[in-house]
Scaffold this active site. Sequence first.
Site, mmCIF file in Angstrom:
data_model
loop_
_atom_site.group_PDB
_atom_site.id
_atom_site.type_symbol
_atom_site.label_atom_id
_atom_site.label_comp_id
_atom_site.label_asym_id
_atom_site.label_seq_id
_atom_site.Cartn_x
_atom_site.Cartn_y
_atom_site.Cartn_z
ATOM 1 N N ASP A 219 -1.644 1.700 -3.170
ATOM 2 C CA ASP A 219 -1.400 2.231 -1.828
ATOM 3 C C ASP A 219 -2.607 3.031 -1.310
ATOM 4 O O ASP A 219 -3.011 4.017 -1.934
ATOM 5 C CB ASP A 219 -0.163 3.139 -1.899
ATOM 6 C CG ASP A 219 0.632 3.131 -0.606
ATOM 7 O OD1 ASP A 219 0.268 2.403 0.320
ATOM 8 O OD2 ASP A 219 1.645 3.868 -0.550
ATOM 9 N N ASP A 220 -3.162 2.619 -0.201
ATOM 10 C CA ASP A 220 -4.243 3.354 0.473
ATOM 11 C C ASP A 220 -5.529 3.440 -0.358
ATOM 12 O O ASP A 220 -6.306 4.399 -0.206
ATOM 13 C CB ASP A 220 -3.817 4.791 0.850
ATOM 14 C CG ASP A 220 -2.782 4.830 1.971
ATOM 15 O OD1 ASP A 220 -2.118 3.817 2.201
ATOM 16 O OD2 ASP A 220 -2.641 5.880 2.615
ATOM 17 N N CYS B 127 0.641 0.791 6.475
ATOM 18 C CA CYS B 127 1.315 0.136 5.346
ATOM 19 C C CYS B 127 2.185 -1.050 5.730
ATOM 20 O O CYS B 127 1.968 -2.151 5.236
ATOM 21 C CB CYS B 127 2.180 1.146 4.587
ATOM 22 S SG CYS B 127 1.246 2.521 3.914
ATOM 23 N N HIS C 184 6.746 -2.715 2.426
ATOM 24 C CA HIS C 184 7.057 -1.351 2.834
ATOM 25 C C HIS C 184 8.569 -1.241 2.899
ATOM 26 O O HIS C 184 9.217 -2.059 3.531
ATOM 27 C CB HIS C 184 6.429 -1.035 4.199
ATOM 28 C CG HIS C 184 6.477 0.419 4.500
ATOM 29 N ND1 HIS C 184 7.584 1.032 5.032
ATOM 30 C CD2 HIS C 184 5.558 1.392 4.307
ATOM 31 C CE1 HIS C 184 7.337 2.326 5.168
ATOM 32 N NE2 HIS C 184 6.123 2.566 4.732
ATOM 33 N N ASP D 178 -3.328 -2.091 0.443
ATOM 34 C CA ASP D 178 -2.857 -2.438 1.792
ATOM 35 C C ASP D 178 -3.875 -2.068 2.870
ATOM 36 O O ASP D 178 -3.897 -2.645 3.945
ATOM 37 C CB ASP D 178 -1.482 -1.830 2.077
ATOM 38 C CG ASP D 178 -1.405 -0.336 1.809
ATOM 39 O OD1 ASP D 178 -2.385 0.259 1.303
ATOM 40 O OD2 ASP D 178 -0.350 0.254 2.109
ATOM 41 N N HIS D 179 -4.726 -1.094 2.583
ATOM 42 C CA HIS D 179 -5.816 -0.674 3.489
ATOM 43 C C HIS D 179 -6.513 0.509 2.841
ATOM 44 O O HIS D 179 -6.114 0.928 1.753
ATOM 45 C CB HIS D 179 -5.290 -0.284 4.885
ATOM 46 C CG HIS D 179 -4.110 0.619 4.814
ATOM 47 N ND1 HIS D 179 -4.207 1.925 4.443
ATOM 48 C CD2 HIS D 179 -2.786 0.376 4.997
ATOM 49 C CE1 HIS D 179 -3.001 2.452 4.406
ATOM 50 N NE2 HIS D 179 -2.119 1.555 4.724
#
Length: 409
Positions: free
Chosen positions: A31-32, A70, A124, A315-316
């Site tokens: 995540d992130d 997300c 998500h 996700d980014h």
Amino acid sequence: MMIMILKICFLLLVINYGTCAKPNILLIIVDDLKPVLGCFGDINAYTPNIDRLADKSFVFKNVFAQQALCAPSRNSLLTSRRPDSLHLYDFDSYWRSTVGNFTTIPQYFKENGYHTYSIGKVFHPGKSSNFTDDYPFSWSKPTFHPKTEQFMNSPVCVDIDGSLVKNLICPVIVESQPGNTLPDIESLNEAVNFLEQRRNSTEPYFLAVGFHKPHVPFKFPNEYLEYHPIENVSLPTNIDRPSSLPLVAWNPWTDIRLRHDIQALNLSFPFGPMPGHMTRKIIQAYNAATTYVDDLIGKLLNHVDSNTIVVLTADHGWSRGEHGEFSKFSNYDEATKVPLIIHIPGLSTGEVISDALVELVDLFPTLVDLTQVAEALPLCPKHGNRLACTEGRSLAPYMAYKKWERWLV
Ligand SMILES: *[C@@H]1O[C@H](CO)[C@@H](O)[C@H](O)[C@H]1NC(C)=O
Ligand SMILES: *[C@@H]1O[C@H](CO)[C@@H](O)[C@H](O)[C@H]1NC(C)=O
Ligand SMILES: *[C@@H]1O[C@H](CO)[C@@H](O)[C@H](O)[C@H]1NC(C)=O
Ligand SMILES: *[C@@H]1O[C@H](CO)[C@@H](O)[C@H](O)[C@H]1NC(C)=O
Ligand SMILES: *[C@@H]1O[C@H](CO)[C@@H](O)[C@H](O)[C@H]1NC(C)=O
């Protein structure tokens, strides 16, 4: 010899699918996580386990998420369609009930003989995956969420005076946390149990594991700070908000301003700026949270058998002071660029680096090509409502090219 057999097996798969046992797939979504990893050249990173995976993988260095948020990014990655096609830019709609009954990556593998399972944050959670993470369509059994995830925003960080607060920077003693654990440790344990249970199965699996860190708040076992002395943290060179930036393009990082340690700084709204000493601490904490997840990934990979395609991505990204930002939400590289590492059994024997421009919508057709569960995934038509298709392109030819090169040597 073993490698030789795997290679021949893989070649047969590529030429004439169905000849050999299907490889398992392990998809790790962090995540992130921006590509601040050792294998991506970040000298302040300490990520030995991910680096070790990269040593025997295809490493894509120029990869972008479809959107730096997300739910839209994950739905896009998992359906191989752009947010514009899914009509989802936030958290509030489920594609199957609003745009079309589009097939997801795990659903495709499930329908092609795979046992599919989701652990942690893959879709998500919430409305954008119909409050079920798209079960039963995508998954063979209900998805796993760590119980302690409910404490994500609870006051569990020890402040200077010993009180418990909601801080952005939150190194903890795991034994003193609710449930004596942390969500990603729970996810790791579940994933290890799953892999051990599947060990003798002839049915291939598609396991997706979504780790929650380094997403804010930076809550991680405090021992990981040791790898990241504050004096070694340097500030980004592009720390100023561009003076000509239109206001609409600015994100005022309201989510982190709500945290007690950030509130205490009395920063002016909407621009800040964040003081340099706090920016350093934020980068340090992000790096420590990343080392923590790297450690969990190493433990997970110890249980993965050799016939498994391993994909690691995010996700980014997340801005850590670049352009004055402390958030995702923007279209800056810092927020949209992600790592992508693909290990293919029998094929990836050394690190192969690619600068090709890649998007996360490319993953679905790539996995279909690599496993040959069916013929290549078609491109989605401009009109009409084809359910299993892609708006990306397969990366397999690129990897196959490298493969032939090595094979012929
Ligand atoms: C979403 O979930 C609800 C309740 O579980 C279910 O009735 C509905 O059919 C689901 N939507 C779709 C499109 O599958
Ligand atoms: C969507 O596709 C799934 C899987 O093929 C199917 O079970 C379901 O009935 C479909 N839903 C609708 C509303 O067509
Ligand atoms: C898998 O097979 C090994 C060797 O036969 C056996 O010892 C082990 O218990 C089996 N594991 C499972 C989960 O069935
Ligand atoms: C911190 O920087 C010093 C000086 O460059 C270096 O020798 C040391 O290895 C670094 N420490 C860590 C943990 O990276
Ligand atoms: C922030 O504002 C409060 C209340 O005005 C004040 O007591 C405190 O000293 C300020 N903190 C800083 C870091 O300026």
